[in-house]
Design a protein around this motif. Structure first.
Motif, PDB file in Angstrom:
ATOM      1  N   GLY A 173     -55.190  -6.673  14.436  1.00 42.29           N
ATOM      2  CA  GLY A 173     -55.892  -6.914  15.689  1.00 42.29           C
ATOM      3  C   GLY A 173     -56.853  -8.088  15.655  1.00 42.29           C
ATOM      4  N   SER A 174     -57.673  -8.179  14.584  1.00 39.42           N
ATOM      5  CA  SER A 174     -58.660  -9.268  14.520  1.00 39.42           C
ATOM      6  C   SER A 174     -57.966 -10.620  14.357  1.00 39.42           C
TER       7      SER A 174
ATOM      8  N   LYS B 274     -54.990 -11.342  15.515  1.00 41.27           N
ATOM      9  CA  LYS B 274     -54.397 -11.645  16.825  1.00 41.27           C
ATOM     10  C   LYS B 274     -55.423 -12.288  17.754  1.00 41.27           C
ATOM     11  N   LYS B 275     -56.672 -11.754  17.714  1.00 40.77           N
ATOM     12  CA  LYS B 275     -57.741 -12.324  18.557  1.00 40.77           C
ATOM     13  C   LYS B 275     -58.001 -13.784  18.195  1.00 40.77           C
ATOM     14  N   ARG B 276     -58.036 -14.063  16.877  1.00 41.91           N
ATOM     15  CA  ARG B 276     -58.287 -15.430  16.413  1.00 41.91           C
ATOM     16  C   ARG B 276     -57.157 -16.370  16.821  1.00 41.91           C
TER      17      ARG B 276
ATOM     18  N   SER C 135     -57.258 -17.061  20.555  1.00 42.65           N
ATOM     19  CA  SER C 135     -58.337 -18.009  20.849  1.00 42.65           C
ATOM     20  C   SER C 135     -57.928 -19.432  20.468  1.00 42.65           C
TER      21      SER C 135
ATOM     22  N   ASP D 144     -53.394 -15.076  25.070  1.00 39.20           N
ATOM     23  CA  ASP D 144     -54.008 -13.749  24.962  1.00 39.20           C
ATOM     24  C   ASP D 144     -53.218 -12.876  23.986  1.00 39.20           C
ATOM     25  N   ILE D 145     -53.746 -11.687  23.729  1.00 38.14           N
ATOM     26  CA  ILE D 145     -53.124 -10.741  22.780  1.00 38.14           C
ATOM     27  C   ILE D 145     -51.696 -10.402  23.211  1.00 38.14           C
TER      28      ILE D 145
END
Length: 471
Positions: A397-398, A400-402, A405, A410-411
Motif C-alpha cells: 500500500g505505501s 503504491k501511494k509513492r 504520487s 492514483d491507487i
C-alpha cells in the motif's frame, strides 16, 4: 492520412462493389460520386477528368463486363488507376555518381525543407549506409543554418558550416570540396525558401543548380496545401530540372489532393513523404500502397517493414530466451513491450495501415483511449524502483501511494497496471514449451472484450497487434 477522401470514395464504391452486373448507367452515378470525392479532396481538375475518363473507359470494356465479380473488378480498376496517377512504383534516388552525389533541395518557406534535409540524411545513413554531409545555402535566414546544424548532430550527419555573408554558390562549391576531402558519399544542399514563387528566388536557385550540377533535385512541398502544392510544384518544375518531389506533413493530409495531383501536373515522381515531426518520419512513396490505403485496403507491407526496422531484435530475442527458460515476465519487460509499440507509431499509427479500419470511428476512439492509457502505464512503471519492477508482488500500500504520487495517477491506476501485468505474465507462461504460441493465442481470445477490434489484446490496450516480441 487521406481520411476524407477515403470516406467519400468508400461510400461511392460500396454501392457498386456488390453488383452482379455492371452497365454504363449504374457506373455513371458511381463515377459522379468519385468525381465529387476527388474534387472535394482538392485534386487538380485535369487529374480528376483524366482519372474518371480512364476508369470509365476500362469499366465499360470487356474486363469488367465479362468478369465473374464485376463489382470487385471495378474496384480493382479504381485502385490501379489511382496507382497510375501517382506513378506505377516507387522511384528511388539515383546516387550512382562519383562521390559525393549532390542532392539539391528546393521549395517554399514553411514547407519543411530544412527538417526534410535532416530526415533524408538519417534515411540515407541508416537504410542506405551512406556517409552524408549537409550544408545550408540559405543566407537569408540565419536560424536555418543553426537549425540544420542541430539536425545534423541529431541524425549523425556531417555538417559543413556557412554564414549569411557568403554567396550560396560559394557555400555549395566549398561544401563539395570538403565532402570530397571527407570521403562523403552524399552531400545534401539546403536552399533558401520564399513565401511565394518569385523571379529573384528562381534566378538564384537556377544559378546554384547550374554551378553544382546535382544528381537529384528534389522539390519539397507541404501536402496539406492540396491543389496549391501541385501548382507550386509545376512552377518549380518549369524553372528547374526536378528529379522528384517530397511531400511533407502527409500524416496530417486528410484530403489527399497533393498526393494525387503532383505526379500528373509535374510529370515528376513523388519519391518520399514525411509522416511526422521526428527525424525518422520519412517514408519512400509507394503508389500501390498509398492507393490501397486510400481505398481502405491497408498497407501491411509498410507495417511489416516498419516492424523489421524498429523492433529491437536483441531485446526480443533476450525476452524469448528468458521465457523459454521459465523465468518470469516482469514489469521491466512489460514496459519494453509498450516502448516497442510506441516506436511503431502506437496503436493509431498501426491501425492506419491495417485493412478495413477506415470506417471504424468507434474503434478509433477506443484506440485513442487505449493509447492514452498505455502512456499512463509507462509513467507508472517509470515511477517504480528496479526492485519493484522485478518483484511486483512486493508492491504494498505505501509503495503504491509513492508510485501514484510520482506518476501523477492514483491507487486505482496502479492496481490496473499490476492486474494487466499479471494477465500478461500468465499469457507469457503459455509460450513455454511445445505449441506455446497456439496456447497463448487461445488464452488471448477471451481477453480485452470479445469480437471487437480489441479482442486479441491484453486488457486496457484495446487494439490489434499487441507489441509482443514474437515474429
Amino acid at each position: 492520412m487521406f481520411e476524407n477522401l477515403q470516406d467519400r470514395l468508400n461510400g461511392a464504391l460500396r454501392a457498386i462493389s456488390g453488383k452482379s452486373k455492371i452497365t454504363e448507367d449504374n457506373i455513371k452515378g458511381t463515377l459522379r460520386e468519385v468525381r465529387m470525392a476527388l474534387l472535394e479532396a482538392d485534386v487538380a481538375l485535369p487529374v480528376v477528368k483524366a482519372f474518371t475518363n480512364q476508369v470509365k473507359e476500362r469499366a465499360v470494356g470487356s474486363e469488367v463486363l465479362k468478369s465473374l465479380s464485376p463489382g470487385q473488378a471495378f474496384l480493382k480498376i479504381v485502385q490501379e488507376e489511382l496507382q497510375s496517377v501517382m506513378g506505377e512504383a516507387n522511384e528511388s534516388l539515383d546516387l550512382a555518381a562519383k562521390p559525393p552525389a549532390v542532392i539539391l533541395m528546393a521549395g517554399l518557406q514553411g514547407a519543411g525543407k530544412t527538417t526534410t534535409v535532416g530526415k533524408l540524411a538519417r534515411y540515407l545513413k541508416e537504410r542506405e549506409k551512406k556517409k552524408v554531409m549537409v550544408v545550408s545555402a540559405d543566407v537569408y535566414r540565419p536560424a536555418a543554418i543553426k537549425q540544420l546544424e542541430t539536425l545534423a548532430s541529431e541524425v549523425g550527419a556531417q555538417f559543413f558550416p556557412s554564414d549569411e555573408k557568403q554567396k550560396p554558390v560559394d557555400i555549395a562549391n566549398n561544401a563539395i570540396k570538403e565532402a570530397k576531402t571527407q570521403f562523403a558519399d552524399v552531400l545534401i544542399v539546403d536552399t533558401a525558401g520564399r513565401l511565394a514563387v518569385d523571379e529573384d528566388m528562381m534566378a538564384e536557385i537556377q544559378s546554384l543548380h547550374k554551378a553544382i550540377d546535382p544528381v537529384e533535385t528534389l522539390f519539397v512541398v507541404d501536402a496539406m496545401t492540396g491543389q496549391d502544392a501541385a501548382n507550386t510544384a509545376k512552377a518549380f518544375s518549369e524553372a528547374l530540372p526536378l528529379t522528384g518531389v517530397v511531400l511533407t506533413k502527409a500524416d496530417g493530409d486528410a484530403r489527399g489532393g497533393a498526393a494525387l495531383s503532383v505526379r500528373h501536373v509535374t510529370g515528376k515522381p513523388i519519391k518520399f513523404m514525411g509522416m511526422g515531426e521526428k527525424t525518422d518520419a520519412l517514408e519512400p512513396f509507394h503508389p500501390d500502397r498509398v492507393a490501397s490505403r486510400i481505398l481502405d485496403m491497408g498497407d501491411v507491407m509498410s507495417l511489416i517493414e516498419e516492424a523489421e526496422r524498429k523492433i529491437d531484435k536483441s531485446k526480443a530475442d533476450k525476452l524469448a530466451k528468458k521465457l523459454q527458460k521459465g523465468k518470469g515476465f516482469d514489469l521491466e519487460d512489460f514496459r519494453d513491450q509498450l516502448l516497442q509499440m510506441k516506436n511503431m507509431g502506437g496503436l493509431m499509427g498501426m491501425m492506419d495501415k491495417l485493412p478495413g479500419m477506415g470506417n471504424m470511428g468507434a474503434a478509433a476512439d477506443q484506440m485513442g483511449a487505449a493509447e492514452k492509457q498505455m502512456g499512463q502505464t509507462e509513467a507508472i512503471i517509470n515511477s517504480m524502483t528496479p526492485m519493484e519492477r522485478a518483484f511486483p508482488d512486493k508492491i504494498n500500500g505505501s509503495r503504491k501511494k509513492r508510485i501514484a504520487s510520482g506518476s501523477g495517477t492514483d491507487i486505482q491506476a496502479i492496481n490496473r497496471v499490476l492486474k494487466q501485468h499479471k494477465q500478461m505474465q500468465k499469457m507469457m507462461k503459455k509460450m513455454k514449451g511445445k505449441g506455446g504460441m497456439k496456447k497463448m493465442l487461445g488464452a488471448m481470445k477471451g481477453m480485452g472484450g470479445q469480437g471487437g477490434p480489441g479482442g486479441g489484446m491484453p486488457p486496457g490496450m484495446g487494439g490489434p497487434g499487441g507489441g509482443f516480441p514474437f515474429k
